[in-house]
Design a protein around this motif. Structure first.
Motif, PDB file in Angstrom:
ATOM      1  N   LYS A 184       0.801  13.921 -31.710  1.00 41.89           N
ATOM      2  CA  LYS A 184       0.713  15.370 -31.910  1.00 41.89           C
ATOM      3  C   LYS A 184       0.744  16.126 -30.585  1.00 41.89           C
ATOM      4  O   LYS A 184       1.035  17.330 -30.554  1.00 41.89           O
ATOM      5  CB  LYS A 184      -0.558  15.709 -32.678  1.00 41.89           C
ATOM      6  CG  LYS A 184      -0.600  15.139 -34.088  1.00 41.89           C
ATOM      7  CD  LYS A 184      -1.894  15.494 -34.786  1.00 41.89           C
ATOM      8  CE  LYS A 184      -1.948  14.914 -36.186  1.00 41.89           C
ATOM      9  NZ  LYS A 184      -3.223  15.237 -36.889  1.00 41.89           N
ATOM     10  N   GLY A 190      13.335  15.802 -33.258  1.00 42.06           N
ATOM     11  CA  GLY A 190      13.633  15.600 -34.666  1.00 42.06           C
ATOM     12  C   GLY A 190      15.121  15.471 -34.958  1.00 42.06           C
ATOM     13  O   GLY A 190      15.958  16.121 -34.331  1.00 42.06           O
ATOM     14  N   PRO A 195      13.065  14.976 -40.752  1.00 39.48           N
ATOM     15  CA  PRO A 195      12.080  15.823 -40.069  1.00 39.48           C
ATOM     16  C   PRO A 195      10.719  15.158 -39.899  1.00 39.48           C
ATOM     17  O   PRO A 195       9.897  15.619 -39.113  1.00 39.48           O
ATOM     18  CB  PRO A 195      11.984  17.046 -40.977  1.00 39.48           C
ATOM     19  CG  PRO A 195      12.378  16.542 -42.330  1.00 39.48           C
ATOM     20  CD  PRO A 195      13.419  15.501 -42.081  1.00 39.48           C
ATOM     21  N   TYR A 196      10.468  14.079 -40.660  1.00 40.80           N
ATOM     22  CA  TYR A 196       9.206  13.348 -40.527  1.00 40.80           C
ATOM     23  C   TYR A 196       9.498  11.910 -40.092  1.00 40.80           C
ATOM     24  O   TYR A 196      10.450  11.286 -40.574  1.00 40.80           O
ATOM     25  CB  TYR A 196       8.444  13.333 -41.852  1.00 40.80           C
ATOM     26  CG  TYR A 196       7.868  14.674 -42.228  1.00 40.80           C
ATOM     27  CD1 TYR A 196       6.558  15.023 -41.870  1.00 40.80           C
ATOM     28  CD2 TYR A 196       8.632  15.599 -42.941  1.00 40.80           C
ATOM     29  CE1 TYR A 196       6.035  16.259 -42.212  1.00 40.80           C
ATOM     30  CE2 TYR A 196       8.107  16.838 -43.297  1.00 40.80           C
ATOM     31  CZ  TYR A 196       6.806  17.163 -42.921  1.00 40.80           C
ATOM     32  OH  TYR A 196       6.283  18.381 -43.255  1.00 40.80           O
ATOM     33  N   TRP A 197       8.703  11.393 -39.178  1.00 45.41           N
ATOM     34  CA  TRP A 197       8.851  10.012 -38.723  1.00 45.41           C
ATOM     35  C   TRP A 197       8.052   9.099 -39.638  1.00 45.41           C
ATOM     36  O   TRP A 197       6.835   9.292 -39.810  1.00 45.41           O
ATOM     37  CB  TRP A 197       8.352   9.867 -37.290  1.00 45.41           C
ATOM     38  CG  TRP A 197       9.229  10.517 -36.265  1.00 45.41           C
ATOM     39  CD1 TRP A 197      10.362  11.232 -36.480  1.00 45.41           C
ATOM     40  CD2 TRP A 197       9.030  10.495 -34.847  1.00 45.41           C
ATOM     41  NE1 TRP A 197      10.892  11.664 -35.293  1.00 45.41           N
ATOM     42  CE2 TRP A 197      10.097  11.223 -34.272  1.00 45.41           C
ATOM     43  CE3 TRP A 197       8.060   9.951 -34.015  1.00 45.41           C
ATOM     44  CZ2 TRP A 197      10.222  11.408 -32.898  1.00 45.41           C
ATOM     45  CZ3 TRP A 197       8.183  10.120 -32.641  1.00 45.41           C
ATOM     46  CH2 TRP A 197       9.252  10.838 -32.081  1.00 45.41           C
ATOM     47  N   SER A 207       3.612   9.488 -42.675  1.00 44.13           N
ATOM     48  CA  SER A 207       4.632  10.114 -41.841  1.00 44.13           C
ATOM     49  C   SER A 207       4.006  11.125 -40.891  1.00 44.13           C
ATOM     50  O   SER A 207       2.930  11.669 -41.156  1.00 44.13           O
ATOM     51  CB  SER A 207       5.693  10.791 -42.707  1.00 44.13           C
ATOM     52  OG  SER A 207       5.113  11.769 -43.546  1.00 44.13           O
ATOM     53  N   VAL A 208       4.713  11.352 -39.792  1.00 37.89           N
ATOM     54  CA  VAL A 208       4.302  12.325 -38.781  1.00 37.89           C
ATOM     55  C   VAL A 208       5.455  13.290 -38.577  1.00 37.89           C
ATOM     56  O   VAL A 208       6.608  12.857 -38.407  1.00 37.89           O
ATOM     57  CB  VAL A 208       3.952  11.624 -37.455  1.00 37.89           C
ATOM     58  CG1 VAL A 208       3.682  12.645 -36.360  1.00 37.89           C
ATOM     59  CG2 VAL A 208       2.752  10.707 -37.641  1.00 37.89           C
ATOM     60  N   ARG A 209       5.188  14.565 -38.612  1.00 42.92           N
ATOM     61  CA  ARG A 209       6.253  15.551 -38.440  1.00 42.92           C
ATOM     62  C   ARG A 209       6.794  15.531 -37.014  1.00 42.92           C
ATOM     63  O   ARG A 209       6.036  15.537 -36.046  1.00 42.92           O
ATOM     64  CB  ARG A 209       5.762  16.957 -38.782  1.00 42.92           C
ATOM     65  CG  ARG A 209       6.882  17.997 -38.694  1.00 42.92           C
ATOM     66  CD  ARG A 209       6.466  19.344 -39.240  1.00 42.92           C
ATOM     67  NE  ARG A 209       7.560  20.283 -39.173  1.00 42.92           N
ATOM     68  CZ  ARG A 209       8.556  20.349 -40.056  1.00 42.92           C
ATOM     69  NH1 ARG A 209       8.569  19.536 -41.091  1.00 42.92           N
ATOM     70  NH2 ARG A 209       9.525  21.231 -39.938  1.00 42.92           N
ATOM     71  N   ASP A 211       8.163  17.243 -33.970  1.00 44.78           N
ATOM     72  CA  ASP A 211       8.030  18.616 -33.493  1.00 44.78           C
ATOM     73  C   ASP A 211       8.333  18.664 -32.005  1.00 44.78           C
ATOM     74  O   ASP A 211       7.632  18.052 -31.191  1.00 44.78           O
ATOM     75  CB  ASP A 211       6.609  19.129 -33.760  1.00 44.78           C
ATOM     76  CG  ASP A 211       6.460  20.614 -33.461  1.00 44.78           C
ATOM     77  OD1 ASP A 211       7.495  21.292 -33.316  1.00 44.78           O
ATOM     78  OD2 ASP A 211       5.311  21.084 -33.357  1.00 44.78           O
ATOM     79  N   SER A 215      15.962  19.792 -31.465  1.00 45.31           N
ATOM     80  CA  SER A 215      16.273  18.893 -32.574  1.00 45.31           C
ATOM     81  C   SER A 215      17.784  18.908 -32.749  1.00 45.31           C
ATOM     82  O   SER A 215      18.479  19.777 -32.204  1.00 45.31           O
ATOM     83  CB  SER A 215      15.568  19.331 -33.861  1.00 45.31           C
ATOM     84  OG  SER A 215      16.039  20.609 -34.275  1.00 45.31           O
TER      85      SER A 215
END
Length: 293
Positions: A184, A190, A195-197, A207-209, A211, A215
């Motif tokens: 974070k 991205g 969009p999410y890992w 998942s992690v967004r 950011d 991108s």
């Protein structure tokens, strides 16, 4: 039962359309209709319900289908056994693959493949989108994304895990994350389609967004941005194999989660009568993946 009639029946069951079955088999619609009718006369049952737009299997057709598939598989196996293994590939081989993977892995195989098989032609479509291989007449698709079409036939070629990676200079400036929570506080580049890992922790998916200030819609752009130090990226092993080897990117391991594991998969429109050129290509690709991993 004649193999030609059984083949028509299986093609109709897969396509749910007499005209589409005819197109796939390279036959006229009239020939397909006649072969189906002949099979129904021989068995004394109706195998499909016909409408103006589509067909569907009758209960008798549903019962016959697995036996028909077994007959075709046995016929194919017998013919393959009788052929010499040294037979040259010929005809037009139509392949689609993800852009970066196709450029880095498939393209280097093409010169030798064409030199060893003078009667072979190759049409390669590079795209990061999932294309309709049946509708476009493609022989084989190399895919890394999750498969959604259960009517297609998949053959796993090699593992291709996702990798969290970064430029060494970026990590020197911002530190190396050790946990999911640490991500974070980092620029996570991205990919528009992802969009999410995706990660796995304790057997559960999470998942992690992603950011970051940057991108992109292509793997190549995300890889380049990561190499330039714009942030961290999650890419697959085969997309960054060379960068990991030369040190321009380094793998980032997290203590509390692992990136999702994927595989490189060959997707075929059907398992029946796979052209020899497709088998030759897939064998060559699988050898290259196994030798280089």
């Amino acid at each position: 039962m004649q193999i030609a009639e059984v083949e028509v029946f299986c093609a109709i069951a897969l396509a749910n359309s007499l005209s589409e079955a005819a197109r796939r088999l390279g036959l006229s619609a009239m020939t397909v209709s006649r072969r189906l009718a002949a099979l129904e006369r021989e068995l004394g049952v109706r195998l499909v319900h016909r409408t103006t737009r589509s067909v569907s299997l009758t209960p008798e057709g549903e019962v016959l289908l697995p036996y028909a598939k077994t007959m075709l598989e046995a016929d194919e196996a017998a013919r393959a056994t009788l052929k010499t293994n040294t037979a040259l590939a010929s005809g037009m081989l139509r392949v689609t693959a993800p852009t970066v993977f196709g450029q880095a892995v498939i393209m280097p195989l093409i010169p030798a493949l064409l030199a060893e098989n003078p009667a072979l032609q190759v049409s390669l479509t590079l795209s990061d989108s999932i294309v309709d291989i049946v509708g476009l007449g493609i022989d084989v698709a190399i895919r890394i994304a999750t498969l959604r079409d259960s009517a297609l036939v998949a053959r796993t070629l090699a593992p291709n895990p996702r990798v969290v990676c970064a430029n060494p200079d970026y990590l020197a400036r911002h530190g190396t994350p050790a946990t999911l929570e640490d991500l974070k506080h980092h620029a996570c580049i991205g990919l528009h389609g992802m969009p999410y890992w995706p990660f796995v922790r304790g057997g559960e998916s999470l998942s992690v967004r992603a950011d970051a200030a940057f991108s992109a819609n292509s793997v190549e752009a995300v890889r380049s941005a990561c190499k330039w130090g714009l942030g961290m990226a999650m890419l697959t092993y085969w997309d960054i194999r060379d960068e990991l080897a030369d040190g321009s990117l380094v793998r980032v391991e997290l203590a509390d989660a692992a990136a999702e594991r994927l595989s490189i998969t060959a997707v075929l429109p059907t398992r029946h009568h796979v052209p020899h050129r497709v088998r030759v290509f897939l064998d060559r690709l699988e050898q290259a993946l196994t030798a280089s991993h």
